[in-house]
Scaffold this motif. Structure first.
Motif, PDB file in Angstrom:
ATOM      1  N   PHE A  19       0.827  -1.210   0.000  1.00 42.37           N
ATOM      2  CA  PHE A  19       0.000   0.000   0.000  1.00 42.37           C
ATOM      3  C   PHE A  19       0.860   1.259   0.000  1.00 42.37           C
ATOM      4  N   VAL A  20       1.951   1.249   0.720  1.00 43.85           N
ATOM      5  CA  VAL A  20       2.834   2.407   0.762  1.00 43.85           C
ATOM      6  C   VAL A  20       3.470   2.635  -0.602  1.00 43.85           C
ATOM      7  N   CYS A  21       3.871   1.570  -1.278  1.00 43.52           N
ATOM      8  CA  CYS A  21       4.496   1.708  -2.596  1.00 43.52           C
ATOM      9  C   CYS A  21       3.507   2.211  -3.636  1.00 43.52           C
ATOM     10  N   VAL A  22       2.266   1.813  -3.572  1.00 46.12           N
ATOM     11  CA  VAL A  22       1.256   2.240  -4.532  1.00 46.12           C
ATOM     12  C   VAL A  22       0.884   3.700  -4.288  1.00 46.12           C
ATOM     13  N   ALA A  23       1.001   4.168  -3.051  1.00 46.15           N
ATOM     14  CA  ALA A  23       0.600   5.538  -2.711  1.00 46.15           C
ATOM     15  C   ALA A  23       1.593   6.584  -3.205  1.00 46.15           C
ATOM     16  N   GLN A  24       2.754   6.182  -3.702  1.00 44.76           N
ATOM     17  CA  GLN A  24       3.740   7.143  -4.174  1.00 44.76           C
ATOM     18  C   GLN A  24       3.242   7.793  -5.467  1.00 44.76           C
ATOM     19  N   VAL A  25       3.460   9.096  -5.604  1.00 45.46           N
ATOM     20  CA  VAL A  25       3.015   9.847  -6.778  1.00 45.46           C
ATOM     21  C   VAL A  25       4.216  10.082  -7.683  1.00 45.46           C
TER      22      VAL A  25
END
Length: 67
Positions: A19-25
């Motif tokens: 989830f943290v990796c997907v949240a990166q913009v």
């Protein structure tokens, strides 16, 4: 710690890290470079200046002829 607890902990950590990796913009791509400074005088400007000189000379000659 039991093996079952280690597997659950590893699964939870994997999901949280996902989830943290997907949240990166992603940053936007850079824009085009600025245009080069100055523009050379090309044939169109030169042709316009020649036309203006001939037109001005014609007007002057006709004005002198009318007087």
């Amino acid at each position: 710690m039991k093996i079952q607890n280690k597997r659950i902990l590893a699964s939870v950590l994997f999901v949280l890290i996902s989830f943290v990796c997907v949240a990166q913009v992603m940053p936007p791509p850079p824009g085009p470079p600025p245009p080069p400074p100055g523009v050379p005088i090309d044939g169109g400007i030169l042709l316009g200046m020649v036309f203006a000189l001939f037109y001005g000379a014609k007007k002057l000659l006709l004005a002198k002829k009318d007087n």
